[in-house]
Enzyme design. Structure first.
Site, PDB file in Angstrom:
ATOM      1  N   LYS A 113       0.837  -1.173  -0.056  1.00 38.63           N
ATOM      2  CA  LYS A 113       0.163  -0.109   0.070  1.00 38.63           C
ATOM      3  C   LYS A 113       0.879   1.296  -0.113  1.00 38.63           C
ATOM      4  O   LYS A 113       0.762   2.061  -0.892  1.00 38.63           O
ATOM      5  CB  LYS A 113      -0.950  -0.125   1.228  1.00 38.63           C
TER       6      LYS A 113
ATOM      7  N   GLY B  56      -5.214  -2.439   4.092  1.00 36.39           N
ATOM      8  CA  GLY B  56      -4.516  -3.608   3.546  1.00 36.39           C
ATOM      9  C   GLY B  56      -5.383  -5.027   3.704  1.00 36.39           C
ATOM     10  O   GLY B  56      -5.332  -5.899   2.772  1.00 36.39           O
TER      11      GLY B  56
ATOM     12  N   GLU C 252      -5.938  -7.827  14.074  1.00 31.59           N
ATOM     13  CA  GLU C 252      -5.423  -6.568  13.674  1.00 31.59           C
ATOM     14  C   GLU C 252      -6.632  -5.476  13.647  1.00 31.59           C
ATOM     15  O   GLU C 252      -6.415  -4.207  14.061  1.00 31.59           O
ATOM     16  CB  GLU C 252      -4.870  -6.471  12.229  1.00 31.59           C
TER      17      GLU C 252
ATOM     18  N   HIS D 199      -7.049 -34.036  14.922  1.00 32.72           N
ATOM     19  CA  HIS D 199      -6.075 -34.785  15.788  1.00 32.72           C
ATOM     20  C   HIS D 199      -4.886 -33.914  16.114  1.00 32.72           C
ATOM     21  O   HIS D 199      -3.711 -34.186  15.995  1.00 32.72           O
ATOM     22  CB  HIS D 199      -5.468 -35.760  14.311  1.00 32.72           C
TER      23      HIS D 199
END
Length: 526
Positions: A185, A244, A330, A361
């Site tokens: 960006k 972003g 975020e 598992h």
């Protein structure tokens, strides 16, 4: 100017609507005999395994009204400055609008023409995509999830600054047939620019006369990319109002289109637009992102679950958990509200997971019988895109069984009786039944896709985007900044200078001073 400011400026714990909501959630129960389904953009969201009651639903609506939900939703979708700390919009919904503004439509057109031209000429057998965080996870997820729609080119990813990442990406690649795509960006991201320099050097060392002709930049700062030497025709733009982690819908999707097709990118956008329309129009009770958000707030801030596990029962969704980690953590990893005061309740959970049945598992033991437990989002596709009918039935059976066991648990008495019926002595049966017992009562949501189509994928990602927005609104935080990321990056820049032997730029704790001194010495000794 700041329409996301709550209608009541009091911090969340002081709102009477929050107190009423918290009490209603604590008094609610799992309604195991009732269905709570919400339908949106082709998806079905089953909230039947969340605590619920009529009182809790009404209290939730009152809380959202107190937080100004209607006006906040309109402000987000209208491109107003809802990102208050950075004083800009968060208008990612415009990137997938059926009729976007001219600037967005122009970049979509440029991406389409670039891809069609490359396809027509048979250019590029492989792509190296360089980006990190929001410039990386969405491309990985979309390409991997929709790879079955026809792979056109090999796509490798470089995100980490670790030299092993770029080394692995270029290994076995033909530099004459490779396009390098750099996504950043700001076009100042340390990892991305360092890896881009290495990729360009690799092209040059391989005899490529003008390596920049094989580089594409996708950025909100086109002048920075041009200054590096990348041709204007190969610089694609997005804007400051695109975070972003919300950027897949922009030109950031170009590598996806090159790797698996324009129809995939356009289908993902269409699915997200359908979820946007649902979010914009549906009432609170029938609004899928809102209901998912309310479940998340109840589980985190009232019931005390510190994490959310993403259990996607489709191997093609292996990158969904890390994608949602960034989107959720975020955005919601904040501890102060819009007024700069402590939020006063636990906010964003830790988000983690892996595809089922692998997770069963790996960590499901902890989910079922651990002391803490976690809320779980189960995701499955009703129809598979492969020929193995029985295997798909097994996959779905596992998903439903794990979810039901988390909710209902197992009967201690039934386990004890079964052991006694096998001839086990009373004391041993009592002891072993206690180890086998699952207490249940752990919340989950089931999200069902008809199939893993690009449209369904886009709707799923937009569902989570809007969920995050609603949770942030309730908590009174800004989900669109990430100052916690910026502080560490700034510190790393100073430490790097010190490792190069330059003067100390900041004070450090004793351990950090020790390691800077030791590592700087290692470098000087080379």
């Amino acid at each position: 100017m700041h329409p996301v400011q709550p209608a009541d400026h009091a911090s969340l714990p002081h709102l009477p609507e929050w107190k009423a909501y918290s009490e209603a959630v604590l008094e609610a129960s799992f309604c195991t005999d009732d269905l709570h389904l919400v339908h949106a953009a082709g998806l079905t969201i089953d909230l039947s395994a969340q605590v619920d009651s009529p009182a809790a639903r009404q209290a939730a609506e009152n809380l959202l009204n107190a937080r100004g939900f209607d006006s906040a939703r309109k402000a987000l979708l209208a491109g107003e400055h809802v990102n208050r700390t950075e004083d800009r919009a968060a208008w990612h919904t415009m990137l997938r609008a059926p009729e976007p503004i001219e600037a967005v439509a122009n970049e979509h057109r440029r991406v389409r023409e670039f891809v069609l031209d490359a396809d027509a000429q048979g250019k590029w057998k492989s792509i190296i995509h360089i980006g990190i965080g929001g410039s990386d996870w969405g491309v990985r997820l979309a390409t991997d999830a929709c790879g079955g729609y026809g792979s056109r080119r090999i796509l490798k990813f470089v995100a980490n600054i670790d030299g092993h990442a770029i080394e692995d990406a270029i290994l076995g690649m033909d530099p004459r047939e490779t396009l390098v795509v750099a996504t950043s960006k700001s076009f100042t991201t340390t990892e991305t620019l360092a890896n881009l320099r290495r990729a360009i050097q690799w092209l040059a060392d391989s005899g490529i006369e003008n390596p920049y002709e094989q580089v594409v930049a996708i950025t909100a700062k086109p002048a920075a990319a041009a200054q590096l030497g990348i041709p204007d025709s190969q610089i694609f733009k997005f804007w400051d109002w695109v975070g972003g982690r919300y950027s897949l819908w922009s030109a950031v999707g170009l590598p996806v289109a090159l790797a698996v097709g324009l129809d995939v990118v356009e289908g993902i956008r269409a699915g997200a637009a359908a979820m946007d329309a649902h979010f914009a129009q549906a009432d609170i009770a029938d609004n899928a992102p809102v209901q998912l958000a309310l479940a998340g707030v109840a589980n985190r801030s009232v019931l005390g679950y510190g994490s959310l596990s993403i259990a996607a029962y489709d191997a093609r969704l292996q990158y969904l958990a890390p994608y949602l980690q960034q989107l959720d953590m975020e955005s919601l990893g904040k501890s102060v509200d819009l007024a700069g005061q402590p939020v006063g309740v636990p906010t964003g959970p830790s988000v983690w997971g892996m595809p089922g049945t692998d997770g069963q598992h790996t960590f499901f033991q902890w989910l079922h019988q651990g002391t803490d437990g976690a809320a779980v989002d189960f995701i499955m596709c009703r129809e598979a895109d492969h020929q193995w009918v029985e295997e798909h039935a097994m996959l779905l059976a596992n998903c439903l069984a794990q979810r039901q066991t988390l909710l209902r648990g197992t009967s201690f008495e039934a386990d004890r009786a079964a052991l006694l019926a096998q001839g086990m002595p009373e004391d041993n049966a009592q002891w072993l039944a206690s180890h086998r017992h699952h207490r249940g009562g752990r919340p989950s949501t089931l999200i069902v896709l008809p199939r893993l189509t690009p449209h369904a994928m886009g709707a799923l990602l937009a569902l989570y985007e809007h969920k995050v927005f609603v949770q942030a609104l309730i908590w009174g935080i800004n989900p669109f900044d990430q100052w916690g990321v910026e502080a560490g990056k700034k510190m790393a820049s100073g430490i790097l200078q010190e490792l190069h032997g330059e003067a100390q730029t900041a004070s450090h704790d004793q351990s950090t001073r020790h390691w800077i001194s030791l590592l700087a010495g290692d470098r000087q000794g080379r």
